[in-house]
Design an enzyme around this catalytic site. Sequence first.
Site, PDB file in Angstrom:
ATOM      1  N   ASN A 145      34.507 187.809  79.854  1.00 23.01           N
ATOM      2  CA  ASN A 145      35.144 186.522  80.155  1.00 23.01           C
ATOM      3  C   ASN A 145      35.661 185.926  78.847  1.00 23.01           C
ATOM      4  OD1 ASN A 145      35.882 183.977  81.001  1.00 23.01           O
ATOM      5  ND2 ASN A 145      33.775 183.234  81.247  1.00 23.01           N
ATOM      6  N   TRP A 146      36.972 185.939  78.694  1.00 24.47           N
ATOM      7  CA  TRP A 146      37.559 185.485  77.431  1.00 24.47           C
ATOM      8  C   TRP A 146      37.661 183.959  77.351  1.00 24.47           C
ATOM      9  CZ3 TRP A 146      42.140 189.562  76.878  1.00 24.47           C
ATOM     10  CH2 TRP A 146      41.570 190.833  76.728  1.00 24.47           C
ATOM     11  N   LYS A 147      37.364 183.289  78.428  1.00 21.91           N
ATOM     12  CA  LYS A 147      37.415 181.816  78.486  1.00 21.91           C
ATOM     13  C   LYS A 147      38.766 181.315  77.947  1.00 21.91           C
ATOM     14  CE  LYS A 147      32.449 181.800  77.868  1.00 21.91           C
ATOM     15  NZ  LYS A 147      31.262 180.997  77.852  1.00 21.91           N
ATOM     16  N   GLU A 169      23.977 183.540  86.060  1.00 28.58           N
ATOM     17  CA  GLU A 169      24.182 183.053  84.694  1.00 28.58           C
ATOM     18  C   GLU A 169      23.426 181.745  84.502  1.00 28.58           C
ATOM     19  OE1 GLU A 169      27.977 184.616  82.833  1.00 28.58           O
ATOM     20  OE2 GLU A 169      28.572 182.921  84.043  1.00 28.58           O
ATOM     21  N   GLY A 194      30.561 186.616  77.680  1.00 28.50           N
ATOM     22  CA  GLY A 194      31.524 185.660  77.136  1.00 28.50           C
ATOM     23  C   GLY A 194      31.838 185.978  75.684  1.00 28.50           C
ATOM     24  N   GLY A 195      31.162 185.297  74.777  1.00 24.25           N
ATOM     25  CA  GLY A 195      31.462 185.399  73.335  1.00 24.25           C
ATOM     26  C   GLY A 195      31.584 186.828  72.827  1.00 24.25           C
ATOM     27  N   GLY A 231      26.606 180.769  76.163  1.00 19.78           N
ATOM     28  CA  GLY A 231      27.196 180.308  74.911  1.00 19.78           C
ATOM     29  C   GLY A 231      26.198 179.643  73.974  1.00 19.78           C
ATOM     30  N   GLU A 233      30.834 176.682  83.683  1.00 16.05           N
ATOM     31  CA  GLU A 233      31.710 175.751  82.945  1.00 16.05           C
ATOM     32  C   GLU A 233      32.682 175.060  83.897  1.00 16.05           C
ATOM     33  OE1 GLU A 233      33.053 178.502  79.924  1.00 16.05           O
ATOM     34  OE2 GLU A 233      31.030 178.535  79.088  1.00 16.05           O
ATOM     35  N   HIS A 292      32.156 179.635  87.942  1.00 14.34           N
ATOM     36  CA  HIS A 292      31.526 179.737  86.612  1.00 14.34           C
ATOM     37  C   HIS A 292      30.911 178.384  86.261  1.00 14.34           C
ATOM     38  CE1 HIS A 292      31.067 180.140  82.287  1.00 14.34           C
ATOM     39  NE2 HIS A 292      31.140 181.445  82.460  1.00 14.34           N
ATOM     40  N   SER A 324      24.774 184.837  76.973  1.00 15.48           N
ATOM     41  CA  SER A 324      24.516 185.317  75.607  1.00 15.48           C
ATOM     42  C   SER A 324      24.105 186.789  75.560  1.00 15.48           C
ATOM     43  CB  SER A 324      23.464 184.430  74.915  1.00 15.48           C
ATOM     44  OG  SER A 324      23.955 183.106  74.791  1.00 15.48           O
TER      45      SER A 324
HETATM   46  C1  PEP Z   1      30.148 183.574  80.257  1.00 12.37           C
HETATM   47  O1  PEP Z   1      31.183 183.113  79.831  1.00 12.37           O
HETATM   48  O2  PEP Z   1      30.049 183.812  81.465  1.00 12.37           O
HETATM   49  C2  PEP Z   1      29.040 183.804  79.342  1.00 12.37           C
HETATM   50  C3  PEP Z   1      27.943 184.341  79.799  1.00 12.37           C
HETATM   51  O3  PEP Z   1      29.226 183.475  78.028  1.00 12.37           O
HETATM   52  P1  PEP Z   1      28.316 183.934  76.776  1.00 12.37           P
HETATM   53  O4  PEP Z   1      28.134 185.433  76.899  1.00 12.37           O
HETATM   54  O5  PEP Z   1      29.088 183.551  75.572  1.00 12.37           O
HETATM   55  O6  PEP Z   1      27.006 183.237  76.901  1.00 12.37           O
END
Ligand code: PEP
Length: 255
Positions: free
Chosen positions: A10-12, A168, A235-236, A174, A98, A96, A214
């Site tokens: 997930n590049w957000k 999640e 994500g990251g 994040g 966010e 998601h 994470s």
């Molecule tokens: C995500 O964006 O769904 C996520 C899990 O981000 P991260 O891996 O950065 O926690």
Amino acid sequence: MARRPFVVGNWKMNLGPGEADTLAIALKRALWDRQAVDVSVAPPYLSIPEVVNRLRATGIGVAAQNCHGQPAGAFTGEVSAPMVRAAGCTQVLIGHSERRQYFGETDESVNLKIRAALDADLEPIVCVGEALFVREAGKAVAVVEQQLEGALSGLGSEALERCTLAYEPVWAIGTGRTASPEQAEDMHRAIRTWLSGRFPKAAVGALRILYGGSVTPANAALLLAQPDIDGALVGGASLKIETFLPIVEAATTRS
Ligand code: PEP
């Protein structure tokens, strides 16, 4: 039941068209012949055309990060599921945390979006997860079950068969703080048990449940070794080839 591992990046709100294309080139080089694991990336909307073009015929999927619950209409600034499909995506993230936290998405809107995605021939990747205060109050499973109840309301087994779920925990997204493999596995098992009470055994057994929060090269192998963790939503660590590939590798080894 053997479920094929699935890793989604997930590049957000990162990587505009040029940067997204650069990462897609690297992904194509590294993953084009990957047989044992499904991999998808979710670029921001404006980068989708570049990434779809670059990853065509590689087997790497492209997902949108969101879609609207209606197929068209006066919804300024929104993008519909048929548009996402027409742009070449085959999947879409829905609900998601966010989106829930910053854009007011609810279990009801998530349900509408899942329906819109399925109508547009997209595979919904439906996200659920509890906040930290909920976990600390011992209510994590109850809240996730409530989210599932709302998200999947009125949907049958044919719909479930076309979905992927992602657990999640909000406190792990994040933050650099990951659920332990045991915490994640316990929740994944609880989700499957809850689903088993409502959907046919075969549909529940085939459903992939990803863990997100994470995930890094350092923790991926242990998380992915859990029997009910079928992949990762990343994500990251998905923004750089050198951190994303080892996670895909860990999923490949698991299979
Ligand atoms: C995500 O964006 O769904 C996520 C899990 O981000 P991260 O891996 O950065 O926690």
